[in-house]
Design an enzyme around this catalytic site. Structure first.
Site, mmCIF file in Angstrom:
data_model
loop_
_atom_site.group_PDB
_atom_site.id
_atom_site.type_symbol
_atom_site.label_atom_id
_atom_site.label_comp_id
_atom_site.label_asym_id
_atom_site.label_seq_id
_atom_site.Cartn_x
_atom_site.Cartn_y
_atom_site.Cartn_z
ATOM 1 N N ASN A 9 3.690 -2.585 -1.267
ATOM 2 C CA ASN A 9 3.435 -2.948 0.127
ATOM 3 C C ASN A 9 4.584 -3.863 0.551
ATOM 4 O O ASN A 9 4.617 -5.033 0.179
ATOM 5 C CB ASN A 9 2.083 -3.678 0.229
ATOM 6 C CG ASN A 9 1.823 -4.211 1.628
ATOM 7 O OD1 ASN A 9 2.564 -3.906 2.565
ATOM 8 N ND2 ASN A 9 0.771 -5.010 1.767
ATOM 9 N N LYS A 11 5.245 -5.006 3.375
ATOM 10 C CA LYS A 11 4.875 -5.922 4.481
ATOM 11 C C LYS A 11 5.986 -5.894 5.535
ATOM 12 O O LYS A 11 6.588 -4.843 5.745
ATOM 13 C CB LYS A 11 4.585 -7.325 3.937
ATOM 14 C CG LYS A 11 3.549 -7.276 2.796
ATOM 15 C CD LYS A 11 3.038 -8.614 2.372
ATOM 16 C CE LYS A 11 2.024 -8.433 1.234
ATOM 17 N NZ LYS A 11 1.441 -9.689 0.792
ATOM 18 N N HIS A 95 -6.000 -4.993 4.814
ATOM 19 C CA HIS A 95 -5.279 -5.982 4.001
ATOM 20 C C HIS A 95 -5.696 -7.380 4.462
ATOM 21 O O HIS A 95 -5.951 -7.598 5.655
ATOM 22 C CB HIS A 95 -3.762 -5.796 4.152
ATOM 23 C CG HIS A 95 -2.990 -6.606 3.175
ATOM 24 N ND1 HIS A 95 -2.737 -7.947 3.374
ATOM 25 C CD2 HIS A 95 -2.451 -6.298 1.977
ATOM 26 C CE1 HIS A 95 -2.066 -8.407 2.333
ATOM 27 N NE2 HIS A 95 -1.881 -7.432 1.473
ATOM 28 N N GLU A 97 -4.083 -9.926 5.080
ATOM 29 C CA GLU A 97 -3.272 -10.478 6.173
ATOM 30 C C GLU A 97 -3.724 -9.909 7.518
ATOM 31 O O GLU A 97 -3.708 -10.607 8.537
ATOM 32 C CB GLU A 97 -1.784 -10.186 5.903
ATOM 33 C CG GLU A 97 -1.264 -11.071 4.769
ATOM 34 C CD GLU A 97 -0.205 -10.442 3.890
ATOM 35 O OE1 GLU A 97 0.419 -9.450 4.302
ATOM 36 O OE2 GLU A 97 -0.010 -10.942 2.760
ATOM 37 N N GLU A 167 -7.761 -7.588 -3.967
ATOM 38 C CA GLU A 167 -6.672 -8.553 -3.834
ATOM 39 C C GLU A 167 -7.262 -9.924 -3.503
ATOM 40 O O GLU A 167 -7.550 -10.208 -2.332
ATOM 41 C CB GLU A 167 -5.727 -8.136 -2.692
ATOM 42 C CG GLU A 167 -5.074 -6.788 -2.886
ATOM 43 C CD GLU A 167 -3.763 -6.690 -2.106
ATOM 44 O OE1 GLU A 167 -2.738 -6.436 -2.747
ATOM 45 O OE2 GLU A 167 -3.764 -6.882 -0.880
ATOM 46 N N GLY A 173 1.012 -13.620 -2.806
ATOM 47 C CA GLY A 173 2.245 -14.319 -2.440
ATOM 48 C C GLY A 173 2.309 -15.751 -2.939
ATOM 49 O O GLY A 173 3.150 -16.534 -2.501
ATOM 50 N N SER A 213 0.326 -11.167 -6.621
ATOM 51 C CA SER A 213 1.357 -11.681 -7.537
ATOM 52 C C SER A 213 1.500 -10.846 -8.809
ATOM 53 O O SER A 213 1.724 -11.401 -9.886
ATOM 54 C CB SER A 213 1.100 -13.152 -7.874
ATOM 55 O OG SER A 213 1.129 -13.929 -6.687
HETATM 56 P P1 13P Z 1 2.219 -10.235 -3.659
HETATM 57 O O1 13P Z 1 2.431 -9.222 -4.758
HETATM 58 O O2 13P Z 1 3.482 -10.647 -2.978
HETATM 59 O O3 13P Z 1 1.355 -11.360 -4.096
HETATM 60 O O4 13P Z 1 1.378 -9.449 -2.510
HETATM 61 C C1 13P Z 1 0.251 -8.756 -2.852
HETATM 62 C C2 13P Z 1 -0.196 -7.975 -1.680
HETATM 63 O O5 13P Z 1 -0.644 -8.528 -0.699
HETATM 64 C C3 13P Z 1 -0.054 -6.514 -1.738
HETATM 65 O O6 13P Z 1 -0.734 -5.909 -0.693
#
Ligand code: 13P
Length: 255
Positions: A9, A11, A95, A97, A167, A173, A213
């Protein structure tokens, strides 16, 4: 039997040239990993360029979001038909976010999910608790609630085609990963819920990714858990070496 599925992803990262360069590196370096499904989910404006670069490769294309309506006056939005037109196979839905920053609810996710399945795309539905919820001992209740409401009204056949991604918000992140045992506990509980809501064979068929992560050095341990069927990778998917190391870790584990 479930197959490992590793998806990147991206983003809101990378511009066109770096996106295309990244997929060229991935294609050049991806070794024989037929036991693993691999996808990249670039920003929607680059789906076309990335899709064109991926043509003929086993790496699949995914989008990060979609609108539920088939067409119409929805300024700034993108339909499932448009994603199909661009050669997408997957769409990430719900997601954390999108939930936290853009206010998406389980009901929104559910409406999108039905549209995505109707359009023949494969959804990746994300669920996960915040740190506050985990510390309050609410993880199971929160994740079960998100699953129940987001997946409402699916047939067994539709559920079997739906990918889930656990997640934990606190691991996204942050460099903090759920321990393999913490992740496995939630994955196993999601599968238990699917068995009661749908059926044992559906529960057994659903691919549940872990996200938060995931890196080359923790992938093996996480993916080695019986109910973890892949990874939804953020930061580490932006570089070919770190993303491919995760794919290779999956390829080394026999499901
Ligand atoms: P990270 O791997 O950067 O923690 O992000 C995970 C994520 O949100 C994947 O959708």
């Amino acid at each position: 039997m479930r197959k490992f599925f590793i998806a990147g992803n991206w983003k809101m990262n990378l511009l066109r040239d770096s996106s295309v360069a990244l997929v060229h590196q991935l294609m050049d370096q991806l070794q024989n990993t037929s036991s693993v499904d691999v996808a990249v989910c670039p920003p929607s404006v680059y789906l076309h360029d990335v899709g064109a670069a991926l043509r003929g490769s086993p790496i699949q294309l995914g989008a990060q979001n979609v609108h539920h309506a088939t067409e119409g006056a929805y300024t700034g939005e993108i339909s499932c038909a448009m994603l199909n037109d661009l050669g997408c196979r997957y769409v990430i839905l719900g997601h954390s976010e999108r939930r936290a920053i853009f206010g998406e609810t389980d009901v929104d996710v559910n409406v999108k999910l039905h549209a995505v399945l109707k359009a023949g795309l494969t959804p990746i539905v994300c669920v996960g608790e915040t740190l506050q919820q985990r510390e309050a001992g609410e993880t199971q209740q929160v994740v079960r609630g998100q699953c129940t409401h987001s997946l409402s009204g699916l047939t067994n056949e539709q559920m079997a085609k739906t990918v889930l991604a656990y997640e934990p918000v606190w691991a996204i992140g942050t460099g903090k990963t759920a321990t393999p045992a913490q992740a496995e506990e939630v994955h196993a509980d999601i599968r238990k819920l699917l068995a009661t809501t749908f059926s044992g064979s559906v529960a057994n068929a659903v691919v549940i990714q872990y996200g938060g992560s995931v890196k080359a050095d923790n992938a093996m341990e996480l993916l080695g858990q019986p109910n973890i069927d892949g990874a939804l990778v953020g930061g580490a998917s932006l570089k070919s070496d770190s993303f491919l190391a995760i794919v290779q870790a999956a390829a080394k584990i026999k499901k």
